[in-house]
Design an enzyme around this catalytic site. Structure first.
Site, mmCIF file in Angstrom:
data_model
loop_
_atom_site.group_PDB
_atom_site.id
_atom_site.type_symbol
_atom_site.label_atom_id
_atom_site.label_comp_id
_atom_site.label_asym_id
_atom_site.label_seq_id
_atom_site.Cartn_x
_atom_site.Cartn_y
_atom_site.Cartn_z
ATOM 1 N N HIS A 124 59.125 -60.027 69.696
ATOM 2 C CA HIS A 124 59.524 -61.421 69.430
ATOM 3 C C HIS A 124 59.226 -62.239 70.691
ATOM 4 O O HIS A 124 59.290 -61.711 71.806
ATOM 5 C CB HIS A 124 61.032 -61.419 69.137
ATOM 6 C CG HIS A 124 61.597 -62.710 68.655
ATOM 7 N ND1 HIS A 124 61.892 -63.754 69.498
ATOM 8 C CD2 HIS A 124 61.946 -63.130 67.416
ATOM 9 C CE1 HIS A 124 62.404 -64.758 68.801
ATOM 10 N NE2 HIS A 124 62.441 -64.410 67.531
ATOM 11 N N ASP A 201 65.602 -54.634 72.956
ATOM 12 C CA ASP A 201 65.997 -55.803 72.179
ATOM 13 C C ASP A 201 66.540 -55.289 70.837
ATOM 14 O O ASP A 201 65.786 -54.888 69.958
ATOM 15 C CB ASP A 201 64.764 -56.697 71.984
ATOM 16 C CG ASP A 201 65.012 -57.833 71.014
ATOM 17 O OD1 ASP A 201 66.128 -57.929 70.478
ATOM 18 O OD2 ASP A 201 64.069 -58.617 70.785
ATOM 19 N N GLN A 204 67.593 -56.880 65.745
ATOM 20 C CA GLN A 204 67.482 -56.522 64.330
ATOM 21 C C GLN A 204 68.095 -55.152 64.048
ATOM 22 O O GLN A 204 68.195 -54.748 62.891
ATOM 23 C CB GLN A 204 66.008 -56.518 63.887
ATOM 24 C CG GLN A 204 65.332 -57.862 64.001
ATOM 25 C CD GLN A 204 65.934 -58.903 63.057
ATOM 26 O OE1 GLN A 204 66.645 -58.570 62.101
ATOM 27 N NE2 GLN A 204 65.685 -60.164 63.332
ATOM 28 N N LYS A 227 73.039 -62.519 63.841
ATOM 29 C CA LYS A 227 72.283 -61.607 62.966
ATOM 30 C C LYS A 227 73.159 -60.426 62.543
ATOM 31 O O LYS A 227 72.735 -59.572 61.777
ATOM 32 C CB LYS A 227 71.030 -61.118 63.682
ATOM 33 C CG LYS A 227 70.035 -62.261 63.955
ATOM 34 C CD LYS A 227 68.807 -61.779 64.641
ATOM 35 C CE LYS A 227 68.050 -62.911 65.291
ATOM 36 N NZ LYS A 227 67.114 -63.593 64.395
ATOM 37 N N CYS A 364 58.048 -66.004 65.139
ATOM 38 C CA CYS A 364 58.129 -65.937 66.607
ATOM 39 C C CYS A 364 57.473 -64.664 67.125
ATOM 40 O O CYS A 364 57.999 -64.006 68.042
ATOM 41 C CB CYS A 364 59.574 -66.021 67.103
ATOM 42 S SG CYS A 364 60.370 -67.543 66.662
#
Ligand SMILES: Cc1ncc(COP(=O)(O)O)c(C=O)c1O
Length: 406
Positions: A124, A201, A204, A227, A364
């Site tokens: 991202h 990261d 998600q 999220k 993104c």
């Protein structure tokens, strides 16, 4: 809504009634952008601003002391959620701020000219641009791990690329476009073998998989609350204690200090040192309520549920001739696809007429779009509230798109 999970022994997930913003007949398939909020989270936020509101960390009166306890209890909830200790949890605005914090306070103070940063093709923008900014400042270079044929981060290629000059590796646990799941343990071992620090990261991943930062073996782990069925404006940086202790503050201001004088200012220990200014108090309470909510269902059940929906969606979309389904078969909760001769924005607009909400665009992740040789993709992403009827609505909508553009 009754849902069959991948594990037939598991109880079906039937929670859409917990989400007041999802009316009957609306297939919300944009959870990777942001998750809808369960009533428990909305209630926690309302209580925070309604009967319980006060500032934290400085009030000498009871209400503020109570709010401080609740805010710090939220930090403990986050810590338990990822198997960390509360002093390793920094509240930030979101994953973007967490990555910028590590880029500036860690990489910006330890990397020098000639050092290298390793990213992957599927990152991202928020896990690319902060590293470019710091690399430019210190004179470091950036290398990019390619993807395998089935569109995962290629750990064999990563092993061949890594050199002692690599001081920092930053990779997505789950791709926001393809749903590809990274073997974080394997990636961490590779990074550590050359002495690099690794940031994951987890934006998600946290809403889709159980996450245990100790078992994963990484050094930093970041995610956003919104999220994870929590509020916007709150997110988390987890870092190993020794790393956080050695990092200078990211921003200066109230709350993050030990003593201030015009001659010399000293800072509070981590995590307080990284939380300048009045924090997003109620955001932290909402995030803790969201964590309680997903843990009440169970991350393993959520993962099985979304895996089943992904399999159904890939199968249904794969039957439509003009559709190219992207990403690996075992992607976590996210299915991107392209349709021959149809722009993803047209797909999104036509699906919206049938009450199916998907995301269309570059997500993104423009370098990934370039690698996939597409301008944009259509993306369906699932959450706890989705079921097979949402997959059926998606497939019917795509068949309609195919007829219109026939
Ligand atoms: C994989 C990934 N990383 C980082 C981000 C940035 O999250 P935020 O905008 O909440 O800071 C996102 C959001 O889409 C994402 O999907």
């Amino acid at each position: 809504m009754t849902v069959l999970t991948a594990d037939p022994a598991a109880r079906p997930l039937d929670v859409v009634a917990d989400f007041p913003a999802i009316p009957a007949g609306w297939a919300y398939l944009d959870t990777a952008a942001t998750a809808q909020k369960p009533r428990a989270v909305i209630d926690a936020i309302t209580r925070g601003y309604d009967t319980d509101y006060a500032t934290v960390h400085r009030g000498v009166y009871q209400r503020s002391a109570d709010m401080t306890l609740a805010y710090e209890a939220a930090r403990e909830t986050v810590a338990r959620f990822v198997n960390a200790t509360p002093d390793e949890i920094v509240f930030v605005r979101g994953a973007t701020e967490a990555i910028n914090l590590v880029a500036q306070s860690f990489a910006g103070t330890t990397l020098k000219a000639g050092d290298r940063i390793l990213l992957s093709t599927l990152e991202h923008h928020s896990n690319i641009v902060p590293w470019q900014m710091v690399a430019e400042r210190v004179g470091a270079a950036i290398d990019v791990v390619p993807l395998t044929a089935d569109q995962r981060i290629d750990l064999d290629a990563m092993a061949r690329m890594l050199r002692p000059e690599h001081k920092l590796v930053a990779l997505a646990h789950v791709s926001n476009v393809l749903g590809s799941v990274l073997d974080v343990r394997g990636a961490s071992e590779l990074a550590h073998a050359v002495g690099a620090t690794i940031l994951i990261d987890g934006c998600q991943a946290v809403a889709r998989l159980p996450v245990d930062v100790r078992a994963l073996g990484c050094d930093f782990y970041v995610f956003s609350g919104h999220k994870l069925y929590g509020p916007t404006g709150i997110g988390v940086l987890w870092g190993r204690r020794a790393l956080l202790d050695a990092m200078p503050p990211y921003q200066g201001g109230g709350s993050m200090i030990d003593r201030v004088s015009f001659e010399r200012t000293t800072y509070a220990p981590a995590p307080t040192r990284f939380e300048a200014g009045t924090p997003h108090i109620v955001g932290a309470l909402g995030l803790a309520a969201a964590i309680d909510y997903v843990q009440g269902i169970g991350l393993e059940r959520i993962h099985a549920h979304e895996t089943a929906l992904v399999a159904q969606a890939r199968e249904a979309l794969g039957r439509i001739n003009s559709v190219r389904v992207l990403g690996p078969a075992d992607s976590a909760g996210i299915v991107s696809f392209a349709m021959e001769g149809v722009h993803p924005h047209d797909i999104g607009t036509i699906l919206d007429e049938s009450k199916v909400a998907i995301r269309a665009g570059h997500h993104c992740a423009q370098p990934l779009m370039a690698a996939l040789k597409v301008e944009a993709t259509a993306r369906a992403s699932f959450g706890v509230y989705n079921g097979p009827d949402d997959v059926a609505a998606l497939a019917a909508g795509i068949e309609r798109v195919a007829r219109i553009f026939g």
